[in-house]
Motif scaffolding. Structure first.
Motif, PDB file in Angstrom:
ATOM      1  N   ILE A 251      53.266  57.828  63.178  1.00 32.76           N
ATOM      2  CA  ILE A 251      53.486  59.254  63.397  1.00 32.76           C
ATOM      3  C   ILE A 251      54.975  59.488  63.564  1.00 32.76           C
ATOM      4  N   HIS A 252      55.386  60.740  63.378  1.00 30.94           N
ATOM      5  CA  HIS A 252      56.795  61.109  63.499  1.00 30.94           C
ATOM      6  C   HIS A 252      56.927  62.217  64.533  1.00 30.94           C
ATOM      7  N   VAL A 253      57.892  62.053  65.428  1.00 28.76           N
ATOM      8  CA  VAL A 253      58.163  63.055  66.461  1.00 28.76           C
ATOM      9  C   VAL A 253      59.647  63.393  66.427  1.00 28.76           C
ATOM     10  N   THR A 254      60.003  64.535  67.009  1.00 23.20           N
ATOM     11  CA  THR A 254      61.401  64.967  67.076  1.00 23.20           C
ATOM     12  C   THR A 254      61.856  64.988  68.523  1.00 23.20           C
ATOM     13  N   VAL A 255      63.001  64.362  68.798  1.00 28.05           N
ATOM     14  CA  VAL A 255      63.614  64.407  70.127  1.00 28.05           C
ATOM     15  C   VAL A 255      64.760  65.411  70.089  1.00 28.05           C
ATOM     16  N   ASP A 256      64.736  66.355  71.033  1.00 20.83           N
ATOM     17  CA  ASP A 256      65.785  67.369  71.151  1.00 20.83           C
ATOM     18  C   ASP A 256      66.277  67.376  72.583  1.00 20.83           C
ATOM     19  N   ASN A 257      67.398  66.716  72.832  1.00 19.25           N
ATOM     20  CA  ASN A 257      67.980  66.667  74.176  1.00 19.25           C
ATOM     21  C   ASN A 257      69.216  67.550  74.303  1.00 19.25           C
TER      22      ASN A 257
ATOM     23  N   LEU B 180      57.454  67.874  69.485  1.00 22.51           N
ATOM     24  CA  LEU B 180      58.849  68.113  69.846  1.00 22.51           C
ATOM     25  C   LEU B 180      59.020  67.681  71.300  1.00 22.51           C
ATOM     26  N   LEU B 181      59.905  66.707  71.544  1.00 19.97           N
ATOM     27  CA  LEU B 181      60.023  66.079  72.858  1.00 19.97           C
ATOM     28  C   LEU B 181      61.453  66.191  73.386  1.00 19.97           C
ATOM     29  N   SER B 182      61.597  66.179  74.700  1.00 21.11           N
ATOM     30  CA  SER B 182      62.919  66.100  75.320  1.00 21.11           C
ATOM     31  C   SER B 182      62.793  65.429  76.677  1.00 21.11           C
ATOM     32  N   TYR B 183      63.896  64.869  77.161  1.00 23.71           N
ATOM     33  CA  TYR B 183      63.884  64.225  78.474  1.00 23.71           C
ATOM     34  C   TYR B 183      63.608  65.250  79.570  1.00 23.71           C
TER      35      TYR B 183
ATOM     36  N   VAL C 285      68.479  74.809  67.626  1.00 24.64           N
ATOM     37  CA  VAL C 285      68.067  74.304  66.324  1.00 24.64           C
ATOM     38  C   VAL C 285      66.553  74.155  66.211  1.00 24.64           C
ATOM     39  N   ASN C 286      65.866  73.938  67.340  1.00 26.44           N
ATOM     40  CA  ASN C 286      64.417  73.778  67.322  1.00 26.44           C
ATOM     41  C   ASN C 286      63.678  74.963  67.933  1.00 26.44           C
TER      42      ASN C 286
END
Length: 199
Positions: free
Chosen positions: A119-125, A35-38, A153-154
């Motif tokens: 691979i699959h990652v999720t971006v949550d900004n 789970l990634l974000s800026y 949501v995450n």
């Protein structure tokens, strides 16, 4: 060899190397399902490995909602945990993104079971959502109820309820002009504060 006219020729020897083993690739950063974000990660250092005795080139592809990056790099050296791409998350839409690393060697070998890694990652900004009931203003006495909800949501990293400026202890019976009640949250998005003033 010779013919009937007594002409002779010499057999030339050709040396060939047979290589039938496909490159083995891996994405070492980020991890699958991350789970990634800026705000939290900024630019993600995508790293990977290509193992083969005679590599030729690799291909990196990152794609998702409104974003598409791909590059082919010719490199005859195997490598482990090497930097492949700096992925800036600023302004990216929320959602699922795919990181794809593929390689082929100089003999043209490529086996999708080991030479391709996705691979699959999720971006949550998006910031967490804070809703808060109205607290009284003016002169108040006794217990003030602060009700509300905090959601993302995450999932949330944390949240904090604070009263400022000054101490949270109002039992001295004095007048606390301009006190503010705030709920701050920090998730994978930016920190958001919902506040109200009270005296």
């Amino acid at each position: 060899a010779g013919d009937v006219a007594a002409n002779h020729s010499t057999i030339s020897h050709i040396k060939a190397t047979f290589h039938n083993i496909a490159p083995v690739v891996d994405i070492t950063n980020p991890g699958d399902g991350s789970l990634l974000s800026y705000v939290h990660d900024g630019a993600v250092d995508i790293r990977g490995s290509v193992n083969d005795s005679n590599p030729d080139h690799y291909y990196i592809h990152v794609y998702g909602p409104g974003f598409n990056y791909s590059k082919t790099v010719y490199d005859s050296n195997p490598f482990t945990n090497q930097h492949l791409y700096s992925w800036n998350l600023h302004g990216l839409s929320d959602g699922s993104y795919t990181i794809d690393l593929e390689a082929k060697d100089a003999a043209g070998n490529k086996d999708n079971s080991v030479s391709v890694k996705k691979i699959h990652v999720t971006v949550d900004n998006t910031s967490p959502n804070v809703t808060r009931s109205t607290t009284p203003s003016g002169f108040v006495n006794g217990t003030i109820a602060v009700n509300g909800s905090v959601s993302d949501v995450n999932g949330l990293a944390d949240y904090n309820l604070s009263l400022y400026p000054g101490s949270t202890d109002l039992s001295d019976g004095g007048t606390h002009t301009g006190a503010r009640i705030a709920v701050s949250t920090s998730g994978w998005g930016t920190t958001y504060t919902s506040a109200t003033s009270a005296t």
